[in-house]
Design a protein around this motif. Sequence first.
Motif, PDB file in Angstrom:
ATOM      1  N   GLU A  13      42.171  44.113  40.029  1.00 16.53           N
ATOM      2  CA  GLU A  13      43.209  43.094  41.186  1.00 16.53           C
ATOM      3  C   GLU A  13      43.517  42.305  40.524  1.00 16.53           C
ATOM      4  O   GLU A  13      44.911  42.243  39.808  1.00 16.53           O
ATOM      5  N   VAL A  14      42.314  41.406  39.326  1.00 11.32           N
ATOM      6  CA  VAL A  14      43.370  40.496  38.581  1.00 11.32           C
ATOM      7  C   VAL A  14      44.228  41.290  37.316  1.00 11.32           C
ATOM      8  O   VAL A  14      45.671  41.194  37.172  1.00 11.32           O
ATOM      9  N   LEU A  15      44.425  42.455  36.619  1.00 11.26           N
ATOM     10  CA  LEU A  15      44.906  42.990  36.287  1.00 11.26           C
ATOM     11  C   LEU A  15      46.641  43.549  36.665  1.00 11.26           C
ATOM     12  O   LEU A  15      46.981  43.399  35.952  1.00 11.26           O
ATOM     13  N   ALA A  16      46.381  43.815  37.787  1.00 11.80           N
ATOM     14  CA  ALA A  16      47.398  44.184  38.245  1.00 11.80           C
ATOM     15  C   ALA A  16      48.030  42.668  39.329  1.00 11.80           C
ATOM     16  O   ALA A  16      49.032  43.346  39.415  1.00 11.80           O
ATOM     17  N   GLY A  17      47.870  41.878  38.729  1.00  8.71           N
ATOM     18  CA  GLY A  17      48.752  40.958  38.763  1.00  8.71           C
ATOM     19  C   GLY A  17      48.720  40.054  39.857  1.00  8.71           C
ATOM     20  O   GLY A  17      48.738  38.438  40.557  1.00  8.71           O
ATOM     21  N   ASN A  18      46.734  40.234  40.948  1.00  5.73           N
ATOM     22  CA  ASN A  18      46.607  38.765  41.787  1.00  5.73           C
ATOM     23  C   ASN A  18      45.392  38.101  40.488  1.00  5.73           C
ATOM     24  O   ASN A  18      44.676  38.588  40.333  1.00  5.73           O
ATOM     25  N   ARG A  19      46.264  36.825  39.514  1.00  6.93           N
ATOM     26  CA  ARG A  19      46.164  35.948  39.537  1.00  6.93           C
ATOM     27  C   ARG A  19      44.768  35.369  40.204  1.00  6.93           C
ATOM     28  O   ARG A  19      43.838  34.935  39.486  1.00  6.93           O
ATOM     29  N   GLU A  20      44.816  34.983  41.311  1.00  2.11           N
ATOM     30  CA  GLU A  20      43.754  34.108  42.284  1.00  2.11           C
ATOM     31  C   GLU A  20      42.587  34.912  42.272  1.00  2.11           C
ATOM     32  O   GLU A  20      41.692  34.207  43.090  1.00  2.11           O
ATOM     33  N   ALA A  21      42.782  36.414  42.495  1.00  2.00           N
ATOM     34  CA  ALA A  21      41.001  36.680  42.300  1.00  2.00           C
ATOM     35  C   ALA A  21      39.992  36.235  41.213  1.00  2.00           C
ATOM     36  O   ALA A  21      39.009  36.765  41.694  1.00  2.00           O
ATOM     37  N   PHE A  22      40.502  35.733  40.495  1.00  2.62           N
ATOM     38  CA  PHE A  22      39.415  35.363  39.272  1.00  2.62           C
ATOM     39  C   PHE A  22      39.242  34.062  39.163  1.00  2.62           C
ATOM     40  O   PHE A  22      37.990  34.345  38.919  1.00  2.62           O
ATOM     41  N   ALA A  23      39.375  33.554  40.864  1.00  5.46           N
ATOM     42  CA  ALA A  23      38.717  32.766  40.610  1.00  5.46           C
ATOM     43  C   ALA A  23      36.893  33.322  41.364  1.00  5.46           C
ATOM     44  O   ALA A  23      36.345  32.457  41.603  1.00  5.46           O
ATOM     45  N   ILE A  24      36.989  34.207  42.474  1.00  5.32           N
ATOM     46  CA  ILE A  24      36.173  34.784  42.653  1.00  5.32           C
ATOM     47  C   ILE A  24      35.096  35.084  41.993  1.00  5.32           C
ATOM     48  O   ILE A  24      33.866  34.851  41.755  1.00  5.32           O
ATOM     49  N   LEU A  25      35.605  35.559  40.316  1.00  4.00           N
ATOM     50  CA  LEU A  25      34.125  35.738  39.630  1.00  4.00           C
ATOM     51  C   LEU A  25      33.731  34.229  38.683  1.00  4.00           C
ATOM     52  O   LEU A  25      32.466  34.104  38.820  1.00  4.00           O
ATOM     53  N   VAL A  26      34.842  33.394  38.471  1.00  4.61           N
ATOM     54  CA  VAL A  26      34.920  32.671  38.196  1.00  4.61           C
ATOM     55  C   VAL A  26      32.893  31.766  39.229  1.00  4.61           C
ATOM     56  O   VAL A  26      32.606  31.029  38.769  1.00  4.61           O
ATOM     57  N   ASP A  27      33.532  31.920  40.670  1.00  4.55           N
ATOM     58  CA  ASP A  27      32.563  30.957  41.277  1.00  4.55           C
ATOM     59  C   ASP A  27      31.357  32.104  41.347  1.00  4.55           C
ATOM     60  O   ASP A  27      30.142  31.881  41.191  1.00  4.55           O
ATOM     61  N   GLN A  28      31.474  33.017  41.299  1.00  2.59           N
ATOM     62  CA  GLN A  28      29.814  34.070  40.902  1.00  2.59           C
ATOM     63  C   GLN A  28      28.896  33.747  39.950  1.00  2.59           C
ATOM     64  O   GLN A  28      27.966  34.150  39.970  1.00  2.59           O
ATOM     65  N   TYR A  29      30.198  33.916  38.685  1.00  6.23           N
ATOM     66  CA  TYR A  29      29.211  33.460  37.895  1.00  6.23           C
ATOM     67  C   TYR A  29      29.061  32.239  37.330  1.00  6.23           C
ATOM     68  O   TYR A  29      28.338  31.587  36.247  1.00  6.23           O
ATOM     69  N   LYS A  30      29.815  31.788  37.632  1.00  4.71           N
ATOM     70  CA  LYS A  30      29.535  29.795  37.052  1.00  4.71           C
ATOM     71  C   LYS A  30      28.301  29.194  36.873  1.00  4.71           C
ATOM     72  O   LYS A  30      27.989  28.854  36.112  1.00  4.71           O
ATOM     73  N   SER A  31      27.545  29.186  37.703  1.00  8.38           N
ATOM     74  CA  SER A  31      26.179  28.407  37.733  1.00  8.38           C
ATOM     75  C   SER A  31      25.181  29.442  36.435  1.00  8.38           C
ATOM     76  O   SER A  31      24.946  28.487  35.908  1.00  8.38           O
ATOM     77  N   GLY A  32      25.542  30.601  36.455  1.00 11.00           N
ATOM     78  CA  GLY A  32      25.036  31.265  35.760  1.00 11.00           C
ATOM     79  C   GLY A  32      24.356  31.066  34.554  1.00 11.00           C
ATOM     80  O   GLY A  32      24.130  30.813  33.245  1.00 11.00           O
ATOM     81  N   LEU A  33      25.995  31.175  33.922  1.00 15.22           N
ATOM     82  CA  LEU A  33      27.090  30.583  33.362  1.00 15.22           C
ATOM     83  C   LEU A  33      26.814  28.916  32.259  1.00 15.22           C
ATOM     84  O   LEU A  33      26.123  29.303  31.312  1.00 15.22           O
ATOM     85  N   TYR A  34      26.831  28.273  33.801  1.00 11.09           N
ATOM     86  CA  TYR A  34      26.314  26.488  33.077  1.00 11.09           C
ATOM     87  C   TYR A  34      24.445  26.781  32.141  1.00 11.09           C
ATOM     88  O   TYR A  34      24.669  26.084  32.132  1.00 11.09           O
ATOM     89  N   LEU A  35      23.540  27.105  33.414  1.00  6.91           N
ATOM     90  CA  LEU A  35      22.345  27.206  33.187  1.00  6.91           C
ATOM     91  C   LEU A  35      22.240  27.965  32.171  1.00  6.91           C
ATOM     92  O   LEU A  35      20.837  27.932  30.855  1.00  6.91           O
TER      93      LEU A  35
END
Length: 193
Positions: A13-35
């Motif tokens: 979706e992001v590569l097709a032009g929906n840049r806002e969809a990347f926020a879903i990935l950020v929400d999904q992985y931010k805790s694990g990445l931070y830890l």
Amino acid sequence: MKEQDNAEIIIAEVLAGNREAFAILVDQYKSGLYLLLLGLGASHQDAQDLAQETFIQAYQKLRSHNEQSSFAAWLYAIAINRFKSQKRRKSFSFSGGSILEERDQTPTPEERYMIKENKLELQKKLARLPERYRIVLLLRYTNELTYEEIAAITGMTLHQVKNRLHRARLKLKKQWSKPKEDSNEKIGLPHTR
């Protein structure tokens, strides 16, 4: 739906032009990445900054993500590389907070105190491990990656990952069997397998 399949759909979706969809990935992985970054030794502020930089770089290089590897493994590899790069330029102070703080849900004050003491002691012992051992422990147990994903991130073979995890656990266990430096009292590592 599997987490990897979901990530691939969002990436498409992001590569097709929906840049806002990347926020879903950020929400999904931010805790694990931070830890992960905290566990590697970054301070809270450095971990936040590095996590943000990692997401920016991941977004910019999203087209280079190989669908054969998981998005999480690819993202954590970027974070580890950024951490190592920044570590060479700047000295980090090991975070005094616990990477397990968010999971503290004990009912009595005495239990909370003992869990906090054990977590702080675990943090100190993790900090004493060489980075090569700390990375595989954190990727395996904090971020729950497979041996294959850890191998892809670190560039090690599957056998090397298993060997390093085994040695890391032995070193950590050996540290737990030593008396505390500031008293004769021992704090035991919870027996889990």
